[in-house]
Write a protein that holds these residues in place. Structure first.
Motif, short mmCIF file in Angstrom:
data_model
loop_
_atom_site.label_atom_id
_atom_site.label_comp_id
_atom_site.label_asym_id
_atom_site.label_seq_id
_atom_site.Cartn_x
_atom_site.Cartn_y
_atom_site.Cartn_z
N ARG A 1 1.66 -1.37 -0.21
CA ARG A 1 -0.71 -0.13 0.24
C ARG A 1 0.90 1.40 -0.11
N ILE A 2 0.56 2.34 -0.29
CA ILE A 2 1.13 3.65 -0.88
C ILE A 2 0.29 4.49 0.21
N LEU A 3 1.00 5.33 1.14
CA LEU A 3 0.75 6.18 1.73
C LEU A 3 1.49 7.16 1.47
N CYS A 4 1.00 8.47 2.54
CA CYS A 4 1.69 9.77 3.02
C CYS A 4 2.00 9.52 4.13
N ARG A 5 2.99 10.08 5.07
CA ARG A 5 2.93 9.61 6.20
C ARG A 5 2.05 10.03 7.45
N ASP A 6 1.25 11.09 7.28
CA ASP A 6 0.30 11.58 8.36
C ASP A 6 -0.58 9.99 8.21
N CYS A 7 -1.19 9.29 7.08
CA CYS A 7 -2.28 8.51 6.86
C CYS A 7 -1.23 6.86 7.17
N ALA A 8 -0.19 6.79 7.36
CA ALA A 8 1.05 5.65 7.92
C ALA A 8 0.61 5.26 9.34
N GLU A 9 0.88 7.02 9.84
CA GLU A 9 0.89 7.01 11.34
C GLU A 9 -1.10 7.04 12.21
N ALA A 10 -1.75 7.46 10.97
CA ALA A 10 -2.86 7.28 11.98
C ALA A 10 -3.41 5.77 11.25
N THR A 11 -2.78 5.30 10.09
CA THR A 11 -3.38 3.83 9.95
C THR A 11 -2.61 2.89 10.52
N SER A 12 -1.23 3.63 11.61
CA SER A 12 -0.68 2.34 11.79
C SER A 12 -1.39 1.38 13.37
N GLU A 13 -1.07 -0.24 13.33
CA GLU A 13 -1.14 -0.89 14.77
C GLU A 13 -0.43 -0.68 16.03
N GLY A 14 0.28 -0.04 16.02
CA GLY A 14 1.16 0.23 17.30
C GLY A 14 2.14 0.68 16.27
#
Ligand code: ZN
Ligand code: ZN
Length: 69
Positions: free
Chosen positions: A56-69
C-alpha cells in the motif's frame, strides 16, 4: 502530478506514487510503502482480510493514522 508534501515546502518534485487513503501525490522521499495483512474498515476498499499481503502506498500522515502500534 507533483508531490504534495514538497509543494507545501515550496518545492516541485514529481510524484512517484499516490496515497491510497487521502490521494495526495508523493515523491520517493515522502512515499511510504507498506505491506499489511489485515485490512480494516474505513479504507476506500472492501473491508476484508486478504490472502496475501498487499503493498500500500501511503503518505506519512495516513501511515501514522492507520498504524497498528
Ligand atoms: Zn516530496
Ligand atoms: Zn495520505
Amino acid at each position: 502530478m507533483k508531490c504534495y508534501v514538497c509543494a507545501k515546502q515550496g518545492k516541485t518534485t514529481e510524484a512517484v506514487g499516490i496515497c491510497i487513503v487521502c490521494g495526495m501525490g508523493l515523491c520517493m522521499e515522502h512515499v511510504i510503502r507498506e505491506e499489511r495483512e489485515i485490512w480494516e474498515g474505513g479504507y476506500p476498499f472492501p473491508a476484508q482480510k486478504m490472502k496475501k499481503t498487499l503493498p500500500r502506498i501511503l503518505c506519512r500522515d495516513c501511515a501514522e493514522a492507520t498504524s497498528e502500534g
